[in-house]
Design an enzyme around this catalytic site. Structure first.
Site, PDB file in Angstrom:
ATOM      1  N   HIS A 196      30.067   8.960 -22.994  1.00 19.09           N
ATOM      2  CA  HIS A 196      31.131   9.594 -22.205  1.00 19.09           C
ATOM      3  C   HIS A 196      31.709   8.564 -21.246  1.00 19.09           C
ATOM      4  O   HIS A 196      30.971   7.703 -20.742  1.00 19.09           O
ATOM      5  CB  HIS A 196      30.580  10.771 -21.390  1.00 19.09           C
ATOM      6  CG  HIS A 196      29.929  11.798 -22.244  1.00 19.09           C
ATOM      7  ND1 HIS A 196      30.637  12.716 -22.975  1.00 19.09           N
ATOM      8  CD2 HIS A 196      28.621  12.020 -22.529  1.00 19.09           C
ATOM      9  CE1 HIS A 196      29.796  13.466 -23.664  1.00 19.09           C
ATOM     10  NE2 HIS A 196      28.569  13.063 -23.413  1.00 19.09           N
ATOM     11  N   TYR A 250      39.276   9.717 -15.948  1.00 17.00           N
ATOM     12  CA  TYR A 250      39.048   8.985 -17.200  1.00 17.00           C
ATOM     13  C   TYR A 250      39.642   7.573 -17.229  1.00 17.00           C
ATOM     14  O   TYR A 250      39.466   6.860 -18.217  1.00 17.00           O
ATOM     15  CB  TYR A 250      39.605   9.798 -18.377  1.00 17.00           C
ATOM     16  CG  TYR A 250      38.920  11.138 -18.537  1.00 17.00           C
ATOM     17  CD1 TYR A 250      37.568  11.222 -18.822  1.00 17.00           C
ATOM     18  CD2 TYR A 250      39.636  12.331 -18.373  1.00 17.00           C
ATOM     19  CE1 TYR A 250      36.929  12.455 -18.944  1.00 17.00           C
ATOM     20  CE2 TYR A 250      39.010  13.567 -18.499  1.00 17.00           C
ATOM     21  CZ  TYR A 250      37.657  13.615 -18.786  1.00 17.00           C
ATOM     22  OH  TYR A 250      37.030  14.827 -18.914  1.00 17.00           O
ATOM     23  N   ASP A 289      23.982  20.123 -35.426  1.00 16.39           N
ATOM     24  CA  ASP A 289      23.338  20.316 -36.723  1.00 16.39           C
ATOM     25  C   ASP A 289      23.729  19.219 -37.713  1.00 16.39           C
ATOM     26  O   ASP A 289      22.911  18.784 -38.534  1.00 16.39           O
ATOM     27  CB  ASP A 289      23.697  21.692 -37.296  1.00 16.39           C
ATOM     28  CG  ASP A 289      22.979  22.828 -36.586  1.00 16.39           C
ATOM     29  OD1 ASP A 289      22.108  22.546 -35.740  1.00 16.39           O
ATOM     30  OD2 ASP A 289      23.293  23.996 -36.876  1.00 16.39           O
ATOM     31  N   ARG A 347      29.561  16.018 -12.611  1.00 16.62           N
ATOM     32  CA  ARG A 347      30.783  16.836 -12.619  1.00 16.62           C
ATOM     33  C   ARG A 347      30.433  18.329 -12.605  1.00 16.62           C
ATOM     34  O   ARG A 347      29.359  18.705 -12.158  1.00 16.62           O
ATOM     35  CB  ARG A 347      31.632  16.426 -13.829  1.00 16.62           C
ATOM     36  CG  ARG A 347      32.057  14.944 -13.768  1.00 16.62           C
ATOM     37  CD  ARG A 347      32.946  14.579 -14.921  1.00 16.62           C
ATOM     38  NE  ARG A 347      34.183  15.357 -14.890  1.00 16.62           N
ATOM     39  CZ  ARG A 347      35.002  15.479 -15.948  1.00 16.62           C
ATOM     40  NH1 ARG A 347      34.715  14.860 -17.090  1.00 16.62           N
ATOM     41  NH2 ARG A 347      36.110  16.188 -15.857  1.00 16.62           N
ATOM     42  N   HIS A 368      29.529  20.076 -25.102  1.00 14.83           N
ATOM     43  CA  HIS A 368      28.945  21.179 -24.343  1.00 14.83           C
ATOM     44  C   HIS A 368      28.946  22.507 -25.104  1.00 14.83           C
ATOM     45  O   HIS A 368      28.450  23.506 -24.598  1.00 14.83           O
ATOM     46  CB  HIS A 368      29.710  21.345 -23.022  1.00 14.83           C
ATOM     47  CG  HIS A 368      30.050  20.035 -22.366  1.00 14.83           C
ATOM     48  ND1 HIS A 368      29.083  19.176 -21.905  1.00 14.83           N
ATOM     49  CD2 HIS A 368      31.239  19.399 -22.155  1.00 14.83           C
ATOM     50  CE1 HIS A 368      29.670  18.092 -21.404  1.00 14.83           C
ATOM     51  NE2 HIS A 368      30.968  18.200 -21.551  1.00 14.83           N
ATOM     52  N   SER A 397      33.215   9.557 -18.291  1.00 15.67           N
ATOM     53  CA  SER A 397      32.808  10.051 -16.976  1.00 15.67           C
ATOM     54  C   SER A 397      31.309  10.332 -16.977  1.00 15.67           C
ATOM     55  O   SER A 397      30.682  10.398 -18.042  1.00 15.67           O
ATOM     56  CB  SER A 397      33.589  11.340 -16.650  1.00 15.67           C
ATOM     57  OG  SER A 397      33.280  12.350 -17.596  1.00 15.67           O
ATOM     58  N   GLU A 413      25.210   9.050 -27.988  1.00 16.84           N
ATOM     59  CA  GLU A 413      26.178   9.905 -27.280  1.00 16.84           C
ATOM     60  C   GLU A 413      26.814   9.107 -26.152  1.00 16.84           C
ATOM     61  O   GLU A 413      26.093   8.477 -25.369  1.00 16.84           O
ATOM     62  CB  GLU A 413      25.438  11.125 -26.712  1.00 16.84           C
ATOM     63  CG  GLU A 413      26.327  11.998 -25.840  1.00 16.84           C
ATOM     64  CD  GLU A 413      25.572  13.171 -25.207  1.00 16.84           C
ATOM     65  OE1 GLU A 413      24.369  13.364 -25.510  1.00 16.84           O
ATOM     66  OE2 GLU A 413      26.194  13.873 -24.398  1.00 16.84           O
ATOM     67  N   ARG A 463      45.810  11.151 -19.367  1.00 15.19           N
ATOM     68  CA  ARG A 463      45.042  12.367 -19.092  1.00 15.19           C
ATOM     69  C   ARG A 463      44.124  12.170 -17.876  1.00 15.19           C
ATOM     70  O   ARG A 463      43.239  11.307 -17.920  1.00 15.19           O
ATOM     71  CB  ARG A 463      44.188  12.657 -20.329  1.00 15.19           C
ATOM     72  CG  ARG A 463      43.194  13.758 -20.156  1.00 15.19           C
ATOM     73  CD  ARG A 463      42.168  13.763 -21.279  1.00 15.19           C
ATOM     74  NE  ARG A 463      41.279  14.874 -21.110  1.00 15.19           N
ATOM     75  CZ  ARG A 463      40.050  14.935 -21.605  1.00 15.19           C
ATOM     76  NH1 ARG A 463      39.567  13.940 -22.320  1.00 15.19           N
ATOM     77  NH2 ARG A 463      39.313  15.987 -21.383  1.00 15.19           N
ATOM     78  N   ASN A 504      31.655  10.173 -28.908  1.00 12.78           N
ATOM     79  CA  ASN A 504      32.135  10.839 -27.704  1.00 12.78           C
ATOM     80  C   ASN A 504      32.705  12.174 -28.174  1.00 12.78           C
ATOM     81  O   ASN A 504      33.852  12.253 -28.613  1.00 12.78           O
ATOM     82  CB  ASN A 504      33.195  10.015 -26.963  1.00 12.78           C
ATOM     83  CG  ASN A 504      33.583  10.679 -25.642  1.00 12.78           C
ATOM     84  OD1 ASN A 504      33.240  11.837 -25.390  1.00 12.78           O
ATOM     85  ND2 ASN A 504      34.289   9.957 -24.787  1.00 12.78           N
ATOM     86  N   PRO A 512      38.103  15.891 -29.029  1.00 13.23           N
ATOM     87  CA  PRO A 512      39.368  16.425 -28.572  1.00 13.23           C
ATOM     88  C   PRO A 512      39.870  15.847 -27.246  1.00 13.23           C
ATOM     89  O   PRO A 512      39.083  15.607 -26.331  1.00 13.23           O
ATOM     90  CB  PRO A 512      39.095  17.933 -28.428  1.00 13.23           C
ATOM     91  CG  PRO A 512      37.619  18.055 -28.364  1.00 13.23           C
ATOM     92  CD  PRO A 512      37.069  16.923 -29.176  1.00 13.23           C
ATOM     93  N   ASN A 513      41.163  15.641 -27.208  1.00 13.61           N
ATOM     94  CA  ASN A 513      41.914  15.187 -26.026  1.00 13.61           C
ATOM     95  C   ASN A 513      41.710  13.711 -25.691  1.00 13.61           C
ATOM     96  O   ASN A 513      42.368  13.193 -24.783  1.00 13.61           O
ATOM     97  CB  ASN A 513      41.587  16.059 -24.790  1.00 13.61           C
ATOM     98  CG  ASN A 513      41.921  17.520 -25.033  1.00 13.61           C
ATOM     99  OD1 ASN A 513      43.045  17.818 -25.420  1.00 13.61           O
ATOM    100  ND2 ASN A 513      40.970  18.413 -24.853  1.00 13.61           N
ATOM    101  N   ARG A 556      29.367  20.932 -17.591  1.00 11.34           N
ATOM    102  CA  ARG A 556      29.311  19.650 -18.313  1.00 11.34           C
ATOM    103  C   ARG A 556      27.909  19.027 -18.286  1.00 11.34           C
ATOM    104  O   ARG A 556      27.650  18.036 -18.953  1.00 11.34           O
ATOM    105  CB  ARG A 556      30.307  18.650 -17.723  1.00 11.34           C
ATOM    106  CG  ARG A 556      31.745  19.059 -17.878  1.00 11.34           C
ATOM    107  CD  ARG A 556      32.685  17.962 -17.398  1.00 11.34           C
ATOM    108  NE  ARG A 556      33.971  18.520 -17.042  1.00 11.34           N
ATOM    109  CZ  ARG A 556      34.968  18.770 -17.896  1.00 11.34           C
ATOM    110  NH1 ARG A 556      34.831  18.465 -19.168  1.00 11.34           N
ATOM    111  NH2 ARG A 556      36.102  19.299 -17.488  1.00 11.34           N
TER     112      ARG A 556
HETATM  113  C1  DQA Z   1      34.057  13.331 -21.786  1.00  7.86           C
HETATM  114  C2  DQA Z   1      33.370  14.345 -20.852  1.00  7.86           C
HETATM  115  C3  DQA Z   1      33.560  15.768 -21.346  1.00  7.86           C
HETATM  116  O1  DQA Z   1      32.929  16.685 -20.466  1.00  7.86           O
HETATM  117  C4  DQA Z   1      35.025  16.121 -21.425  1.00  7.86           C
HETATM  118  O2  DQA Z   1      35.207  17.395 -21.982  1.00  7.86           O
HETATM  119  C5  DQA Z   1      35.833  15.104 -22.154  1.00  7.86           C
HETATM  120  C6  DQA Z   1      35.519  13.683 -22.008  1.00  7.86           C
HETATM  121  C7  DQA Z   1      33.999  11.898 -21.231  1.00  7.86           C
HETATM  122  O3  DQA Z   1      34.191  10.967 -22.012  1.00  7.86           O
HETATM  123  O4  DQA Z   1      33.818  11.710 -20.022  1.00  7.86           O
HETATM  124  O5  DQA Z   1      36.825  15.436 -22.815  1.00  7.86           O
HETATM  125  O6  DQA Z   1      33.374  13.335 -23.022  1.00  7.86           O
END
Ligand code: DQA
Length: 144
Positions: free
Chosen positions: A99, A22, A86, A106, A79, A101, A97, A17, A73, A9-10, A110
């Site tokens: 990210h 980011y 699962d 942070r 979190h 950031s 995994e 953003r 990602n 998401p996002n 997180r």
């Molecule tokens: C993120 C880190 C997450 O904590 C956050 O909710 C994101 C982006 C990152 O790529 O740094 O949406 O996954």
């Protein structure tokens, strides 16, 4: 080598953003860089984004037999989502995994990743370059 990149998401809002956190690179620009890096490694890339937890779960389930590695990602679902954790455990496709950031530097909420225990490893804090590092990690996932 077939690599499935999944973005939560996002992440469709990257570029506009919270650029201080980011960066200013859009997800489309990141995808282009990933495809370039993957091509050099003779790897095929499927690159997707969804704001919906269930859709991400479905894509992880469908990866069995179709992808050699998943790069995930999971964004905020990192979190919160036992469902994603699962799904990763259920399909058994090695998952990395990532990210943009550094989640450990942070807010405290997180610091905890529910998916980390079922992933091969975690790449966090290198901005858009985390995705390029993930290509390298994916193609070397079976190297011991
Ligand atoms: C993120 C880190 C997450 O904590 C956050 O909710 C994101 C982006 C990152 O790529 O740094 O949406 O996954």
């Amino acid at each position: 080598m077939r690599i499935l990149f999944l973005n939560g998401p996002n992440l469709n809002l990257l570029g506009q953003r919270e650029p201080d956190v980011y960066g200013r690179t859009t997800l489309a620009e990141i995808e282009a860089k990933v495809r370039e890096a993957a091509q050099k490694e003779n790897a095929q890339v499927d690159f997707r984004q969804s704001n919906l937890e269930g859709e991400l779960v479905a894509w992880i389930q469908q990866a069995k037999g179709k992808a050699d590695v998943i790069v995930l990602n999971a964004a905020a679902y990192t979190h919160t989502s036992i469902a994603l954790r699962d799904a990763i455990a259920a399909v058994g496709v090695p998952t990395i995994e990532i990210h943009l950031s550094n989640i450990h530097s942070r807010e405290e909420f997180r610091h905890k990743s529910l998916i980390a225990p079922v992933c091969v490893g975690q790449i966090t804090g290198f901005g858009a370059y985390s995705y390029i590092l993930a290509v390298q990690a994916a193609v070397n996932v079976n190297v011991t």
